[in-house]
Design a protein around this motif. Sequence first.
Motif, PDB file in Angstrom:
ATOM      1  N   TRP A 199      16.446  70.641 -11.663  1.00  0.00           N
ATOM      2  CA  TRP A 199      15.854  71.585 -12.614  1.00  0.00           C
ATOM      3  C   TRP A 199      14.390  71.200 -12.792  1.00  0.00           C
ATOM      4  O   TRP A 199      14.002  70.037 -12.620  1.00  0.00           O
ATOM      5  CB  TRP A 199      16.604  71.548 -13.940  1.00  0.00           C
ATOM      6  CG  TRP A 199      16.990  70.158 -14.351  1.00  0.00           C
ATOM      7  CD1 TRP A 199      18.029  69.419 -13.859  1.00  0.00           C
ATOM      8  CD2 TRP A 199      16.324  69.330 -15.290  1.00  0.00           C
ATOM      9  NE1 TRP A 199      18.045  68.188 -14.448  1.00  0.00           N
ATOM     10  CE2 TRP A 199      17.010  68.096 -15.336  1.00  0.00           C
ATOM     11  CE3 TRP A 199      15.220  69.512 -16.116  1.00  0.00           C
ATOM     12  CZ2 TRP A 199      16.621  67.049 -16.164  1.00  0.00           C
ATOM     13  CZ3 TRP A 199      14.843  68.468 -16.946  1.00  0.00           C
ATOM     14  CH2 TRP A 199      15.542  67.258 -16.955  1.00  0.00           C
ATOM     15  N   VAL A 200      13.568  72.176 -13.129  1.00  0.00           N
ATOM     16  CA  VAL A 200      12.121  71.958 -13.170  1.00  0.00           C
ATOM     17  C   VAL A 200      11.545  72.310 -14.533  1.00  0.00           C
ATOM     18  O   VAL A 200      10.955  71.480 -15.223  1.00  0.00           O
ATOM     19  CB  VAL A 200      11.392  72.868 -12.149  1.00  0.00           C
ATOM     20  CG1 VAL A 200       9.911  72.543 -12.112  1.00  0.00           C
ATOM     21  CG2 VAL A 200      12.023  72.803 -10.798  1.00  0.00           C
ATOM     22  N   LEU A 201      11.730  73.589 -14.906  1.00  0.00           N
ATOM     23  CA  LEU A 201      10.989  74.129 -16.050  1.00  0.00           C
ATOM     24  C   LEU A 201      11.305  73.417 -17.352  1.00  0.00           C
ATOM     25  O   LEU A 201      10.460  73.335 -18.244  1.00  0.00           O
ATOM     26  CB  LEU A 201      11.274  75.632 -16.187  1.00  0.00           C
ATOM     27  CG  LEU A 201      10.940  76.462 -14.942  1.00  0.00           C
ATOM     28  CD1 LEU A 201      11.435  77.894 -15.103  1.00  0.00           C
ATOM     29  CD2 LEU A 201       9.437  76.447 -14.681  1.00  0.00           C
ATOM     30  N   ALA A 202      12.515  72.878 -17.467  1.00  0.00           N
ATOM     31  CA  ALA A 202      12.898  72.174 -18.701  1.00  0.00           C
ATOM     32  C   ALA A 202      12.397  70.734 -18.710  1.00  0.00           C
ATOM     33  O   ALA A 202      12.491  70.067 -19.736  1.00  0.00           O
ATOM     34  CB  ALA A 202      14.419  72.192 -18.853  1.00  0.00           C
ATOM     35  N   SER A 203      11.866  70.263 -17.596  1.00  0.00           N
ATOM     36  CA  SER A 203      11.576  68.821 -17.503  1.00  0.00           C
ATOM     37  C   SER A 203      10.237  68.435 -18.121  1.00  0.00           C
ATOM     38  O   SER A 203       9.283  69.207 -18.136  1.00  0.00           O
ATOM     39  CB  SER A 203      11.621  68.378 -16.037  1.00  0.00           C
ATOM     40  OG  SER A 203      10.484  68.858 -15.358  1.00  0.00           O
ATOM     41  N   ARG A 204      10.189  67.212 -18.602  1.00  0.00           N
ATOM     42  CA  ARG A 204       8.942  66.642 -19.114  1.00  0.00           C
ATOM     43  C   ARG A 204       7.955  66.420 -17.985  1.00  0.00           C
ATOM     44  O   ARG A 204       6.753  66.420 -18.189  1.00  0.00           O
ATOM     45  CB  ARG A 204       9.217  65.291 -19.776  1.00  0.00           C
ATOM     46  CG  ARG A 204       9.770  65.396 -21.151  1.00  0.00           C
ATOM     47  CD  ARG A 204       8.793  64.812 -22.167  1.00  0.00           C
ATOM     48  NE  ARG A 204       9.391  64.879 -23.484  1.00  0.00           N
ATOM     49  CZ  ARG A 204       8.734  65.270 -24.571  1.00  0.00           C
ATOM     50  NH1 ARG A 204       7.467  65.594 -24.501  1.00  0.00           N
ATOM     51  NH2 ARG A 204       9.335  65.320 -25.731  1.00  0.00           N
ATOM     52  N   ALA A 205       8.493  66.203 -16.772  1.00  0.00           N
ATOM     53  CA  ALA A 205       7.605  66.002 -15.629  1.00  0.00           C
ATOM     54  C   ALA A 205       6.791  67.281 -15.389  1.00  0.00           C
ATOM     55  O   ALA A 205       5.612  67.229 -15.065  1.00  0.00           O
ATOM     56  CB  ALA A 205       8.418  65.660 -14.393  1.00  0.00           C
ATOM     57  N   TRP A 206       7.424  68.425 -15.592  1.00  0.00           N
ATOM     58  CA  TRP A 206       6.756  69.716 -15.405  1.00  0.00           C
ATOM     59  C   TRP A 206       5.850  70.037 -16.593  1.00  0.00           C
ATOM     60  O   TRP A 206       4.724  70.473 -16.446  1.00  0.00           O
ATOM     61  CB  TRP A 206       7.827  70.804 -15.240  1.00  0.00           C
ATOM     62  CG  TRP A 206       7.328  72.206 -15.196  1.00  0.00           C
ATOM     63  CD1 TRP A 206       7.293  73.092 -16.222  1.00  0.00           C
ATOM     64  CD2 TRP A 206       6.787  72.895 -14.066  1.00  0.00           C
ATOM     65  NE1 TRP A 206       6.782  74.290 -15.814  1.00  0.00           N
ATOM     66  CE2 TRP A 206       6.455  74.196 -14.481  1.00  0.00           C
ATOM     67  CE3 TRP A 206       6.547  72.539 -12.732  1.00  0.00           C
ATOM     68  CZ2 TRP A 206       5.907  75.151 -13.618  1.00  0.00           C
ATOM     69  CZ3 TRP A 206       6.006  73.488 -11.876  1.00  0.00           C
ATOM     70  CH2 TRP A 206       5.692  74.769 -12.323  1.00  0.00           C
ATOM     71  N   GLN A 207       6.371  69.811 -17.800  1.00  0.00           N
ATOM     72  CA  GLN A 207       5.606  70.092 -19.021  1.00  0.00           C
ATOM     73  C   GLN A 207       5.651  68.880 -19.953  1.00  0.00           C
ATOM     74  O   GLN A 207       6.604  68.719 -20.720  1.00  0.00           O
ATOM     75  CB  GLN A 207       6.191  71.327 -19.740  1.00  0.00           C
ATOM     76  CG  GLN A 207       5.397  71.691 -21.002  1.00  0.00           C
ATOM     77  CD  GLN A 207       6.049  72.785 -21.817  1.00  0.00           C
ATOM     78  OE1 GLN A 207       6.466  73.811 -21.273  1.00  0.00           O
ATOM     79  NE2 GLN A 207       6.146  72.586 -23.126  1.00  0.00           N
ATOM     80  N   PRO A 208       4.634  68.026 -19.895  1.00  0.00           N
ATOM     81  CA  PRO A 208       4.667  66.814 -20.731  1.00  0.00           C
ATOM     82  C   PRO A 208       4.580  67.106 -22.235  1.00  0.00           C
ATOM     83  O   PRO A 208       5.071  66.341 -23.042  1.00  0.00           O
ATOM     84  CB  PRO A 208       3.439  66.016 -20.269  1.00  0.00           C
ATOM     85  CG  PRO A 208       3.035  66.625 -18.955  1.00  0.00           C
ATOM     86  CD  PRO A 208       3.481  68.054 -18.989  1.00  0.00           C
ATOM     87  N   VAL A 209       3.959  68.233 -22.594  1.00  0.00           N
ATOM     88  CA  VAL A 209       3.763  68.538 -24.015  1.00  0.00           C
ATOM     89  C   VAL A 209       5.035  69.177 -24.593  1.00  0.00           C
ATOM     90  O   VAL A 209       5.580  70.124 -24.027  1.00  0.00           O
ATOM     91  CB  VAL A 209       2.572  69.513 -24.188  1.00  0.00           C
ATOM     92  CG1 VAL A 209       2.356  69.851 -25.652  1.00  0.00           C
ATOM     93  CG2 VAL A 209       1.319  68.903 -23.588  1.00  0.00           C
ATOM     94  N   ALA A 210       5.480  68.665 -25.739  1.00  0.00           N
ATOM     95  CA  ALA A 210       6.711  69.166 -26.367  1.00  0.00           C
ATOM     96  C   ALA A 210       6.570  70.639 -26.745  1.00  0.00           C
ATOM     97  O   ALA A 210       5.522  71.071 -27.224  1.00  0.00           O
ATOM     98  CB  ALA A 210       7.031  68.338 -27.605  1.00  0.00           C
TER      99      ALA A 210
END
Length: 333
Positions: free
Chosen positions: A65-76
């Motif tokens: 999975w990508v879109l849910a990951s912190r690697a993809w989006q570090p900002v909460a």
Amino acid sequence: MLVLLRPEAAPEHAMVVALLTSHGLAPRTIARDGRVALLADEAPGLVEALGHLPAVAEVRAGASWVLASRAWQPVATRIALGEGVVIGAGSPPAIIAGPCAIETEDQLLTVARGVAAAGARLLRAGAFKPRTSPYAFQGLGAAALPLLAMAREATGLRIVTEALDEAGVDQVAEVADVIQIGSRNMGNYPLLRRAGRAGRPILLKRGMAATIEELLLAAEYVLAEGNPNVILCERGIRGFDRATRNVLDLAAVPLLQQATHLPVIVDPSHATGRSELVPAMAKAGLAAGADGLLIEVHPDPDRALSDGAQSLSLEVFAHLMSELTTLSTALGR
Ligand code: PEP
Ligand code: MN
């Protein structure tokens, strides 16, 4: 595996794709807001080889999975519901409280006024109920939706209510600020896709036998449809001991927060099934770092048409809220 690419190295992205295809893989490209990632199966030695390519920022073995990951989006992710009601990203804990099911106008308004006075910002109440038995009270259905609108009007509380099926999503979206997808539906992929197009934040409850990865993949279905606002809810998983309804997996809270940028809340009501255990587990949820709590409250739990045994009275809820305020302060929230 997940391969995050360096956006500035766009001309070299083709080399990465070529390396994957030369291993017989068919990578899937996910691109959004200038970010690009590739999802592909794994092959021997490939993770290391990819790590040497200048266009590759990071390789995550095993990730699907990508879109849910912190690697993809570090900002909460911060979910703003208007007039200062915010969930996630370090905002004060969002307390979502109310009856399991809407029973009457009087019952709903009494709870709504009571939980609002005690400091809750969101009202939870089911019109469409996913009951284990087909003979149990199934909720008032569409007839209850105007009552939710009335409760919102009377108290200013934001409304959280469940959509049981695809056909119900739009109907529920008309009155709900947040659409709940229940445990029993966490793996209902057509419903998740539909929820991804609902134009409302989604509160996604962990399936009672779902792994953390399955929960994140369920969230990914919603995100992949273009809805960035998903709240994950730990509500207990099935254990062997019937002394409690479920086993509250508290470690899921920090674990999820490490893995994903999405807000994570705890439901101590369905997790324990016993009202006398709810306050302790609500406090434990906040102490574990949850972004909010989902708590069942009923004006007369002994007469509730569903989940009375785990519902707090308004008095107990008000007392719990004062303890939660003290705890939040101590936690610097
Ligand atoms: C509920 O929130 O009332 C409910 C049915 O919860 P779950 O889907 O977690 O069983
Ligand atoms: Mn319930």
